[in-house]
Write an enzyme that holds these catalytic residues in place. Structure first.
Site, PDB file in Angstrom:
ATOM      1  N   ARG A 222      41.244  37.551  53.868  1.00  0.00           N
ATOM      2  CA  ARG A 222      42.607  37.644  54.395  1.00  0.00           C
ATOM      3  C   ARG A 222      42.606  38.598  55.583  1.00  0.00           C
ATOM      4  O   ARG A 222      42.032  39.684  55.503  1.00  0.00           O
ATOM      5  CB  ARG A 222      43.598  38.183  53.354  1.00  0.00           C
TER       6      ARG A 222
ATOM      7  N   ARG B 234      44.547  31.903  48.742  1.00  0.00           N
ATOM      8  CA  ARG B 234      45.867  31.396  48.369  1.00  0.00           C
ATOM      9  C   ARG B 234      46.988  32.056  49.161  1.00  0.00           C
ATOM     10  O   ARG B 234      47.079  33.275  49.246  1.00  0.00           O
ATOM     11  CB  ARG B 234      46.111  31.584  46.866  1.00  0.00           C
TER      12      ARG B 234
ATOM     13  N   HIS C 175      34.821  35.587  48.408  1.00  0.00           N
ATOM     14  CA  HIS C 175      35.767  36.686  48.217  1.00  0.00           C
ATOM     15  C   HIS C 175      35.139  38.039  48.521  1.00  0.00           C
ATOM     16  O   HIS C 175      35.782  39.072  48.392  1.00  0.00           O
ATOM     17  CB  HIS C 175      36.284  36.645  46.771  1.00  0.00           C
TER      18      HIS C 175
ATOM     19  N   ARG D 189      44.540  47.956  36.725  1.00  0.00           N
ATOM     20  CA  ARG D 189      45.877  47.876  37.316  1.00  0.00           C
ATOM     21  C   ARG D 189      46.699  46.724  36.763  1.00  0.00           C
ATOM     22  O   ARG D 189      47.864  46.869  36.439  1.00  0.00           O
ATOM     23  CB  ARG D 189      45.779  47.721  38.836  1.00  0.00           C
TER      24      ARG D 189
END
Length: 695
Positions: free
Chosen positions: A367, A397, A427, A556
């Site tokens: 991203r 996504r 990723h 998290r």
């Protein structure tokens, strides 16, 4: 149950976000922004996870992992949890508005504005709003319009004459103008939503109709966001992605949230037209929806309404250095965002772009920002004659379109652009700069936990290792080779690489601690991660716990491991931290008989990250950086402000300090720590300069 259900665990995480909106110690506008984050999270949850549960129901798959009941019962429980959270949400919103009012900030709607404000709003409406409004009349003879997934709609009901006939219409609230309009008066400042400005001018939108009453009620609509790639071999991967993105806009409906005051006839018409089922995939809510816009709620210039401004620190090793490459050639550097400036990475690429000794740059992108400084630096490198390879993940996504844009831009500039395999997302977060100096090849290598995105680096905590370590550099070189040549195989000995050796490596590391514990040796595992879902690794952690390994986890988000079960997980403690910055760092420390092993990684412990993506974790060899990671984990484990205990009931109780403990706010503590380091550097330089001056 041995495992928490993934979907219910995620809802427990989003409830922790909601806790921030309910926390009186969080600044008021930041609390509204947490409501926006909660809302945006929930939208994505429905678009992806709930949509998947619905597919399980349609396929007749009765199994729901970590859940005693069927998929249908899980769907119903999700709905019940969301409804309970919706009540907390509405309470939080009302409480925040009340406190804003105490501070002189009023929330207006179409019923509370005075005549002068109506005149001002009428001028604004006709100058900036009305031309973006396209009302659609709903008629049984006409097909129902296709609704956009992320839009806000007003369902309009007009009623007239003695027979009380009704006509319906839809208005899409324009997203080209701000959701919020600030009003000022002698009594102070206030805000009105664009929704209510439209309600105030409904008669102006439908001037040709005569009606006795006209009302508008907000609703929003969520579709299945799964991308289904076409099997047509005649289409390129890019063409398949573009086609699939368009199909996403036609995905199956999974949820409609609507104003609970909506008249029954209007509600029934919408539910029927959208092919929904009342009480199954419909949820009654308040007057306003799409609270994600509240992440941009104005602060009215009041510093008390927002977090204190935070300026990231320079990394001491890069402070006042003309060449970042020269620094990395001498020693490893660990960057910790947002505490350190993300500009360091941009500066490194800019330096590489003009360094005559640099011959190539490779980077893999998951991203990036829309106006990306990273990509602009790479463009600059191409223009300076460097061989630039960009591996772009087109299946990130909700960022697919942005990545498609950058793929075309980089191709136009002359970079080599590659895409990951259709069924294997990339990723990892890698950069490798190849440099020739004195006939020697130097590989300046970056392995990170987060995206190369300067915007998210301001609010996501992430780590990035810069090194020229030969073992790491050579294996990162082979990772890039795998990305370029899918059939290439390599036996990694240093890096933890999914899907090649990650699962095997993690199992080995856990087994080693278990073995040490069985032999009466010190054994511990400390992990900080975003999501813990993989059942095989969870089972191994259970086994280690049963043998006496002390395990501390900071998770998290989703956590399917159930701690505190006697005879199974009594040696496992778990906390979760939700705060100003989104905790995104991934750290692993294994005791290794008092010779700890340290790693950072891009991968969560989920099946997809271990087996279905290219992910990279790197060992930390530098002793100073190992100490930095130890301190980082210790500070976060000691948090007594924003740490919640993950227990077997998923109650999200805060971890409270006992009478002998200091109350530590870990993110604030880390801010102070990193700024203290750079101040020490400045003081040392000043002292050295004073000593060198003649008396």
């Amino acid at each position: 149950m041995k495992y928490f259900n993934r979907e219910l665990s995620w809802l427990a995480f989003n409830d922790r976000v909601l806790q921030e909106a309910l926390d009186d110690d969080v600044p008021l506008v930041e609390r509204l922004r947490f409501l926006g984050i909660y809302s945006n999270n929930l939208d994505e949850f429905y678009r992806v996870r709930v949509a998947n549960v619905k597919r399980m129901i349609q396929l007749g798959d009765q199994k729901a992992d970590g859940y005693k009941g069927t998929s249908e019962e899980l769907f119903e429980e999700i709905r019940n949890v969301v409804i309970k959270q919706q009540r907390k949400f509405e309470h939080a919103y009302a409480s925040i508005l009340h406190k804003l009012k105490i501070h002189g900030i009023r929330h207006y709607d179409e019923t509370t504005v005075n005549d002068n404000q109506k005149t001002e709003l009428k001028c604004y409406f006709f100058s900036s709003v009305i031309h973006d409004i396209v009302p659609v009349l709903l008629d049984k003879k006409m097909p129902f319009p296709r609704l956009r997934d992320k839009a806000i709609y007003l369902a309009v009901r007009m009623e007239w004459d003695n027979k009380r006939k009704a006509r319906f219409a839809l208005i899409e609230v324009p997203n080209h103008v701000s959701r919020f309009y600030i009003l000022e008066s002698e009594k102070g400042k206030g805000v009105i939503l664009i929704d209510d400005i439209i309600r105030l001018h409904l008669a102006d939108i439908f001037p040709i109709f005569s009606f006795d009453t006209i009302e508008a009620f907000t609703f929003k609509f969520t579709r299945d966001a799964e991308l289904n790639l076409d099997d047509d071999v005649s289409l390129s991967f890019i063409e398949k992605m573009e086609k699939s993105i368009k199909q996403r806009k036609k995905g199956e409906p999974v949820r409609m949230v609507y104003d609970h005051r909506m008249p029954q006839d209007l509600l029934e018409m919408l539910i029927k037209s959208l092919n929904l089922t009342f009480g199954i995939n419909t949820i009654a809510g308040g007057k306003y929806h799409n609270f994600k816009d509240f992440m941009k709620f104005p602060d009215f210039g009041n510093k008390d309404f927002i977090y204190p401004a935070y300026i990231p620190a320079d990394h001491p090793s890069f402070y006042k250095q003309n060449s970042l490459i020269k620094v990395v050639l001498e020693k490893d550097v660990l960057l910790h965002y947002p505490y350190h400036r993300f500009d360091h990475i941009v500066d490194l690429l800019r330096e590489a772009a003009i360094d005559p000794k640099v011959v190539s740059i490779k980077i893999n992108i998951y991203r990036v920002a829309q106006n990306s400084q990273i990509m602009n630096a790479l463009v600059n490198a191409v223009r300076n004659g460097k061989d630039v390879t960009v591996v772009l993940e087109l299946q990130a996504r909700f960022d697919e379109e942005n990545n498609l844009f950058w793929s075309e831009r980089m191709k136009e500039e002359g970079a080599k652009v590659l895409f990951g395999p259709e069924h294997l997302k990339i990723h990892s977060k890698l950069i490798q700069i190849k440099r020739h100096s004195d006939k020697k090849e130097q590989l300046i290598t970056y392995v990170g936990t987060g995206n190369f995105n300067e915007r998210s680096a301001q609010v996501y905590t992430d780590l990035g290792l810069l090194t020229v370590n030969k073992k790491i550099a050579q294996e990162v070189h082979h990772v890039f080779y795998i990305m370029e040549h899918a059939l290439h195989s390599y036996q990694f000995k240093t890096l933890i690489v999914s899907p090649v050796n990650a699962r095997k490596k993690y199992l080995h590391l856990i087994n080693n601690e278990t073995k040490n514990a069985k032999n009466g040796l010190p054994a511990f595992i400390y992990i900080k991660i975003n999501n813990l879902v993989d059942s095989q690794l969870i089972d191994k952690l259970y086994e280690a716990s049963q043998c006496g390994v002390k395990i501390k986890l900071i998770v998290r988000g989703i956590c399917c491991l159930v701690p505190g079960i006697k005879g199974l997980s009594q040696n496992i403690e778990i906390i979760s931290i939700v705060d100003r910055f989104l905790e995104h760092t991934r750290i692993l420390v294994f005791g290794n008989n008092e010779n700890p092993l340290y790693f950072i990684t891009s991968a969560d412990w989920m099946e997809r990250n271990l087996d279905k993506r290219i992910e990279v974790g790197a060992p930390i060899y530098d002793h100073a950086i190992q100490e930095q990671i130890e301190l980082l984990f210790a500070i976060q484990w000691s948090d007594r402000e924003k740490a919640r205990i993950i227990d077997k009931f998923q109650r999200n109780h805060y971890k409270e300090a006992n009478e002998h403990e200091a109350i530590i706010h870990s993110q604030v503590e880390l801010q102070h720590y990193y700024h203290h380091l750079i101040e020490q550097k400045k003081e040392a330089e000043a002292a050295a300069k004073n000593q060198s001056q003649p008396v």
